[in-house]
Design an enzyme around this catalytic site. Structure first.
Site, PDB file in Angstrom:
ATOM      1  N   ASN A   1       0.891  -1.248  -0.097  1.00  0.00           N
ATOM      2  CA  ASN A   1       0.016  -0.032  -0.115  1.00  0.00           C
ATOM      3  C   ASN A   1       0.934   1.057  -0.030  1.00  0.00           C
ATOM      4  O   ASN A   1       1.446   1.359   0.939  1.00  0.00           O
ATOM      5  CB  ASN A   1      -0.941   0.012   1.094  1.00  0.00           C
ATOM      6  CG  ASN A   1      -1.579   1.095   1.455  1.00  0.00           C
ATOM      7  OD1 ASN A   1      -1.995   2.123   0.788  1.00  0.00           O
ATOM      8  ND2 ASN A   1      -2.316   1.411   2.597  1.00  0.00           N
TER       9      ASN A   1
ATOM     10  N   GLY B   1       2.142   2.088  10.871  1.00  0.00           N
ATOM     11  CA  GLY B   1       3.349   3.190  10.614  1.00  0.00           C
ATOM     12  C   GLY B   1       3.618   3.808  11.952  1.00  0.00           C
ATOM     13  O   GLY B   1       4.359   4.806  11.861  1.00  0.00           O
TER      14      GLY B   1
ATOM     15  N   HIS C   1      -9.681   1.047   4.770  1.00  0.00           N
ATOM     16  CA  HIS C   1      -8.300   1.455   5.526  1.00  0.00           C
ATOM     17  C   HIS C   1      -8.597   2.191   6.519  1.00  0.00           C
ATOM     18  O   HIS C   1      -9.317   3.269   6.513  1.00  0.00           O
ATOM     19  CB  HIS C   1      -7.261   1.968   4.590  1.00  0.00           C
ATOM     20  CG  HIS C   1      -5.786   1.912   5.138  1.00  0.00           C
ATOM     21  ND1 HIS C   1      -5.574   2.820   5.979  1.00  0.00           N
ATOM     22  CD2 HIS C   1      -4.760   1.123   5.123  1.00  0.00           C
ATOM     23  CE1 HIS C   1      -4.386   2.759   6.473  1.00  0.00           C
ATOM     24  NE2 HIS C   1      -3.817   1.389   6.012  1.00  0.00           N
TER      25      HIS C   1
ATOM     26  N   GLU D   1      -5.710  -5.156  10.867  1.00  0.00           N
ATOM     27  CA  GLU D   1      -4.506  -4.174  11.062  1.00  0.00           C
ATOM     28  C   GLU D   1      -4.909  -3.273  12.484  1.00  0.00           C
ATOM     29  O   GLU D   1      -5.617  -2.474  12.296  1.00  0.00           O
ATOM     30  CB  GLU D   1      -4.687  -3.069   9.980  1.00  0.00           C
ATOM     31  CG  GLU D   1      -4.296  -3.676   8.611  1.00  0.00           C
ATOM     32  CD  GLU D   1      -3.622  -2.722   7.553  1.00  0.00           C
ATOM     33  OE1 GLU D   1      -2.482  -2.748   7.238  1.00  0.00           O
ATOM     34  OE2 GLU D   1      -4.437  -1.687   7.274  1.00  0.00           O
TER      35      GLU D   1
ATOM     36  N   SER E   1       3.254  -2.090  10.513  1.00  0.00           N
ATOM     37  CA  SER E   1       4.538  -2.244  10.686  1.00  0.00           C
ATOM     38  C   SER E   1       5.096  -3.561  10.243  1.00  0.00           C
ATOM     39  O   SER E   1       6.212  -4.110  11.153  1.00  0.00           O
ATOM     40  CB  SER E   1       5.014  -1.840  12.025  1.00  0.00           C
ATOM     41  OG  SER E   1       4.610  -0.488  12.242  1.00  0.00           O
TER      42      SER E   1
ATOM     43  N   GLU F   1      -7.044   4.735   7.931  1.00  0.00           N
ATOM     44  CA  GLU F   1      -6.791   6.047   7.613  1.00  0.00           C
ATOM     45  C   GLU F   1      -8.016   6.668   6.709  1.00  0.00           C
ATOM     46  O   GLU F   1      -8.227   8.054   7.142  1.00  0.00           O
ATOM     47  CB  GLU F   1      -5.457   6.260   6.696  1.00  0.00           C
ATOM     48  CG  GLU F   1      -4.383   6.091   7.437  1.00  0.00           C
ATOM     49  CD  GLU F   1      -3.053   5.427   6.953  1.00  0.00           C
ATOM     50  OE1 GLU F   1      -2.880   5.635   5.434  1.00  0.00           O
ATOM     51  OE2 GLU F   1      -1.977   5.040   7.385  1.00  0.00           O
TER      52      GLU F   1
ATOM     53  N   LYS G   1       0.039   4.247  -0.437  1.00  0.00           N
ATOM     54  CA  LYS G   1      -0.533   5.471   0.172  1.00  0.00           C
ATOM     55  C   LYS G   1      -0.337   6.723  -0.537  1.00  0.00           C
ATOM     56  O   LYS G   1      -0.202   6.597  -1.864  1.00  0.00           O
ATOM     57  CB  LYS G   1      -0.047   5.806   1.518  1.00  0.00           C
ATOM     58  CG  LYS G   1      -0.177   4.673   2.681  1.00  0.00           C
ATOM     59  CD  LYS G   1       0.018   4.756   3.878  1.00  0.00           C
ATOM     60  CE  LYS G   1       0.032   3.248   4.634  1.00  0.00           C
ATOM     61  NZ  LYS G   1       0.008   3.555   6.002  1.00  0.00           N
TER      62      LYS G   1
HETATM   63  P1  PGA Z   1       2.686   0.269   7.765  1.00  0.00           P
HETATM   64  O1  PGA Z   1       1.012   0.480   7.182  1.00  0.00           O
HETATM   65  O2  PGA Z   1       3.101  -1.025   7.293  1.00  0.00           O
HETATM   66  O3  PGA Z   1       3.309   1.703   7.425  1.00  0.00           O
HETATM   67  O4  PGA Z   1       2.449   0.089   9.283  1.00  0.00           O
HETATM   68  C1  PGA Z   1       0.434  -0.527   6.965  1.00  0.00           C
HETATM   69  C2  PGA Z   1      -1.085  -0.225   6.482  1.00  0.00           C
HETATM   70  O5  PGA Z   1      -1.271   1.059   6.506  1.00  0.00           O
HETATM   71  O6  PGA Z   1      -1.581  -0.878   5.779  1.00  0.00           O
END
Ligand code: PGA
Length: 263
Positions: free
Chosen positions: A14, A182, A104, A176, A222, A106, A16
């Site tokens: 992803n 993140g 997601h 998640e 992460s 976010e 982003k």
């Molecule tokens: P990350 O993001 O690996 O940077 O923690 C995962 C995600 O948002 O799907």
């Protein structure tokens, strides 16, 4: 809950809001040099660039015969209309997009996506012949209050409402934990496995054993080369949704190659 050798792992990058279309082309090409035929035989790989890069990445995958699946990060649930700034599922399908991330955290937190909107989106993605990657997960406060399972089962019930049992087996669910996205903090292997098993059990209760056995459940939050092997070899974890570590070809390739490293 269930161990199946028939579920193919899916490792998804992803991206982003990173990478313009030149950078996207470079990343996908670099990744194709790092990933081997054996990797592709063992693991499905999807890349989810921003909308502005999708056509460029599609062309690169097709012309260089790179065996990655094209993905998107979001779409609207309506077919067309006065929705300024939005992209219809059919537009993505036309570009050869196979996997679309839905819900997601976010998007839920920053752009006000409700479970109802995510549910509409999941159904629209399926109706357009693509596969949703439905994201679910709890906040740190919910986990500390002992509410992680009720949050996740509530999201599953709402976001998969009126989806057919026969369709659920072929979708992807990404567990998640929001506090792990993140942040560099990863869920413990035990907690990640337990929650993915719980997701599968909830799918079994809602849609039956066949759907639960077939549905692929990714862990996200992460994921890095150093923790991929231990996470992705858990019986109920069928892959990873990777953010930060997907922006660099070598680290994403090393995650795809988790089975070559020690768990
Ligand atoms: P990350 O993001 O690996 O940077 O923690 C995962 C995600 O948002 O799907």
């Amino acid at each position: 809950m269930t161990e199946s050798t028939t579920r193919r792992p899916l490792v998804s990058g992803n991206w982003k809001m990173h990478m313009n279309h030149f950078e996207a082309l470079k990343l996908v090409q670099e990744l194709s040099y790092q990933v081997t035929r054996d990797d592709v035989d063992a693991v499905d790989i999807s890349v989810h660039p921003p909308f502005t890069d999708i056509r460029t990445v599609q062309t690169a995958l097709e012309s260089d015969r790179i065996p990655f699946f094209l993905g998107a990060q979001h779409c609207h649930f309506e077919t067309s209309g006065a929705f300024t700034g939005e992209v219809a599922p059919s537009m993505l399908a036309k570009l050869g997009v196979v996997y679309v991330i839905a819900g997601h955290s976010e998007r839920r937190e920053l752009f006000g996506e409700s479970d109802e909107m995510v549910n509409a989106k999941v159904k629209a993605i399926i109706a357009n012949g693509m596969t949703p990657i439905l994201c679910v997960g709890e906040t740190l406060e919910e986990r500390e209050a002992g509410d992680a399972e009720s949050k996740v089962s509530g999201q599953l019930k709402a976001c998969l409402a009126k989806v057919k049992s026969t369709e659920v087996g072929s979708i992807v669910i990404a567990y998640e934990p929001i506090w792990a996205i993140g942040t560099g903090k990863t869920a413990s292997v035990e907690d990640a496995q337990a929650m993915c098993a719980f997701v599968r059990q909830t799918v079994a209760e809602m849609f039956g054993a066949d759907a639960a056995n077939e549905v692929r459940i990714q862990y996200g939050g992460s994921v890095k080369p150093v923790n991929a092997a231990e996470l992705l070899t858990q019986p109920d974890i069928d892959g990873a949704l990777v953010g930060g570590a997907a922006l660099e070809a070598e680290s994403f390739a090393r995650i795809v190659q988790y089975r070559l490293h020690d768990a």
